[in-house]
Design an enzyme around this catalytic site. Structure first.
Site, PDB file in Angstrom:
ATOM      1  N   HIS A  41       3.993 156.101 -11.816  1.00  0.00           N
ATOM      2  CA  HIS A  41       4.632 155.680 -10.461  1.00  0.00           C
ATOM      3  C   HIS A  41       5.366 156.841 -10.057  1.00  0.00           C
ATOM      4  CE1 HIS A  41       7.586 153.357  -7.909  1.00  0.00           C
ATOM      5  NE2 HIS A  41       6.319 153.239  -7.394  1.00  0.00           N
ATOM      6  N   ARG A  42       4.897 157.376  -8.834  1.00  0.00           N
ATOM      7  CA  ARG A  42       5.395 158.697  -8.221  1.00  0.00           C
ATOM      8  C   ARG A  42       5.574 159.686  -8.892  1.00  0.00           C
ATOM      9  NH1 ARG A  42      10.602 155.137  -5.720  1.00  0.00           N
ATOM     10  NH2 ARG A  42       9.356 153.373  -4.912  1.00  0.00           N
ATOM     11  N   GLU A  68       0.696 158.314  -9.118  1.00  0.00           N
ATOM     12  CA  GLU A  68       0.745 157.594  -7.757  1.00  0.00           C
ATOM     13  C   GLU A  68       1.704 158.487  -7.088  1.00  0.00           C
ATOM     14  OE1 GLU A  68       3.021 154.948  -4.684  1.00  0.00           O
ATOM     15  OE2 GLU A  68       3.750 156.140  -6.555  1.00  0.00           O
ATOM     16  N   ASP A  70       3.356 159.229  -2.668  1.00  0.00           N
ATOM     17  CA  ASP A  70       3.649 158.621  -1.296  1.00  0.00           C
ATOM     18  C   ASP A  70       3.549 159.858   0.001  1.00  0.00           C
ATOM     19  OD1 ASP A  70       4.500 155.881  -2.188  1.00  0.00           O
ATOM     20  OD2 ASP A  70       6.139 157.085  -3.046  1.00  0.00           O
ATOM     21  N   HIS A  83       8.869 159.057  -0.731  1.00  0.00           N
ATOM     22  CA  HIS A  83       8.861 157.484  -0.695  1.00  0.00           C
ATOM     23  C   HIS A  83       9.866 157.090   0.663  1.00  0.00           C
ATOM     24  CE1 HIS A  83      10.133 153.310  -1.365  1.00  0.00           C
ATOM     25  NE2 HIS A  83       9.084 153.217  -1.929  1.00  0.00           N
ATOM     26  N   GLU A 142      -0.929 156.839  -1.769  1.00  0.00           N
ATOM     27  CA  GLU A 142      -0.138 155.842  -0.829  1.00  0.00           C
ATOM     28  C   GLU A 142       0.017 156.359   0.510  1.00  0.00           C
ATOM     29  OE1 GLU A 142       3.450 152.587  -0.087  1.00  0.00           O
ATOM     30  OE2 GLU A 142       3.118 153.323  -2.265  1.00  0.00           O
ATOM     31  N   LYS A 144       2.247 156.029   3.170  1.00  0.00           N
ATOM     32  CA  LYS A 144       3.498 155.255   3.371  1.00  0.00           C
ATOM     33  C   LYS A 144       3.883 155.184   4.690  1.00  0.00           C
ATOM     34  CE  LYS A 144       6.798 153.369   0.673  1.00  0.00           C
ATOM     35  NZ  LYS A 144       6.406 152.387  -0.321  1.00  0.00           N
ATOM     36  N   ASP A 271       6.888 153.595 -14.209  1.00  0.00           N
ATOM     37  CA  ASP A 271       7.743 154.684 -14.311  1.00  0.00           C
ATOM     38  C   ASP A 271       7.786 155.277 -15.554  1.00  0.00           C
ATOM     39  OD1 ASP A 271       8.433 154.141 -11.652  1.00  0.00           O
ATOM     40  OD2 ASP A 271      10.462 153.241 -12.038  1.00  0.00           O
TER      41      ASP A 271
END
Length: 363
Positions: A41-42, A68, A70, A83, A142, A144, A271
């Site tokens: 995640h990120r 991932e 953003d 993000h 993503e 955003k 994460d």
């Protein structure tokens, strides 16, 4: 011949006995028998500043399948990775992304907020991430807040096509958003790229993802990726019945990782990739301690924790139930003392305590 057969049978009995005493444990042996795709995640944002090259590098180092990121757009039309809609939380600057130029954002420090060891980390562009990681790891993009950035769907598509990443051979690229209309638009622009809809609690009907919604998603998306709290066995099954895959977000503890896997999700956005690719054990917790060491706890404090974990690993191998629990309780006591004395970050404390508590429960 009888002696050989007798020795063979003895060996078989011995092997079976060992398997019963010390079963192979796989924290992610789901009812479907598959292991979820591991999505950082990120980037590996639990152990590096989110949406930076450092976090993406960690995702590869920690053996994630995807990371991932953003995407948002600056005042002068550059696609950057962040993000929040402002730079305030994750840099030393202030202001809305849409009101700042790329050069203004590029000068900011995007690492120190996380830890001083990441000082000087910059905000990357989408193009930089695609160039650096193409072919090395899957990328979940993503869009955003695309409603703030007219034309961002076409710009992202152009970046992919420029690198020949918009063909059916590039299944390692997925584009998703909470803005479902934006995903419809992206799908029309570049239908060969897999797409997903992110689903928040506010987008459900009385807390449920409905069959009507899933039927609609089918027409333009391949993934339905909800907040993990929206899932149960029935919802996972219904998503699959609609020929969609599901990668729920955001997992930060072992209990949720195991629960989701048992329900048969296709991937998990986390994460901490270690929660997906390593089973619950003292060795896994020791690896986490080593990753926090020097940043979120000192080498001295890390050493004290690892002494307990080394002993627990030996007791695990021998199946000594009481000793495992005793030493893990000692580990938790030490962890709480470090927290009370301000010797460990809240983030590291919470992750290690969750993992230790899960391991105690397992035994």
């Amino acid at each position: 011949m009888k002696k050989i057969r007798s020795k063979f049978l003895t060996a078989v009995v011995l092997i079976i006995g060992i398997a019963v005493m010390f079963p192979v444990t796989n924290a992610f042996a789901s009812t479907s028998g598959s292991t979820p795709v591991n999505v950082a995640h990120r980037g590996a944002s639990g152990q590096a500043p989110e949406n930076t090259l450092a976090a993406f590098d960690k995702a590869i180092e920690f053996n994630a399948d995807y990371f991932e990121l953003d995407v948002q757009m600056t005042k002068d039309g550059k696609l950057i990775l962040m993000h929040d809609t402002t730079v305030d939380r994750t840099t030393d600057g202030t202001g809305a992304i849409k009101d700042l130029t790329f050069e203004e954002i590029r000068r900011l420090d995007a690492g120190s907020w996380f830890d001083q060891s990441f000082a000087g980390e910059t905000v990357p562009t989408l193009g930089e991430a695609l160039d650096r990681y193409k072919g090395k790891i899957g990328i979940l993009i993503e869009l955003k807040n695309p409603e703030l950035y007219p034309g961002i769907e076409q710009k992202v598509a152009d970046e992919l096509l420029k690198r020949n990443m918009g063909t059916t051979d590039n299944s390692d690229i997925i584009v998703q958003s909470f803005n479902w209309e934006s995903i419809k638009q992206f799908h029309e622009i570049l239908p060969s790229v897999s797409t997903g809809v992110l689903i928040s609690n506010a987008q459900t009907i009385e807390g449920k993802i409905t069959n009507e919604q899933l039927t609609s998603f089918q027409t333009y998306a391949d993934y339905a990726n909800p907040n993990k709290g929206l899932l149960d066995q029935d919802t996972v099954d219904r998503i699959h019945q609609h020929k969609l895959k599901t990668w729920p977000y955001t997992v930060t503890d072992r209990e949720w990782a195991v629960r989701l896997t048992e329900w048969g999700v296709d991937g998990i956005i986390t994460d901490y990739p270690i929660l997906i690719n390593m089973p619950a054990s003292a060795t896994t917790i020791k690896t986490l301690v080593e990753r926090f060491e020097g940043k979120e706890l000192s080498s001295t404090e890390a050493h004290s924790l690892k002494v307990h974990l080394t002993a627990v690993s030996q007791y695990e191998e021998k199946g000594l139930h009481e000793k495992v629990i005793k030493h893990m309780n000692g580990f938790n006591t030490l962890l709480n003392q470090q927290k009370e004395n301000g010797l460990i970050s809240d983030r590291a404390f919470n992750v290690l305590l969750d993992e230790a508590t899960f391991l105690i429960g397992k035994w």
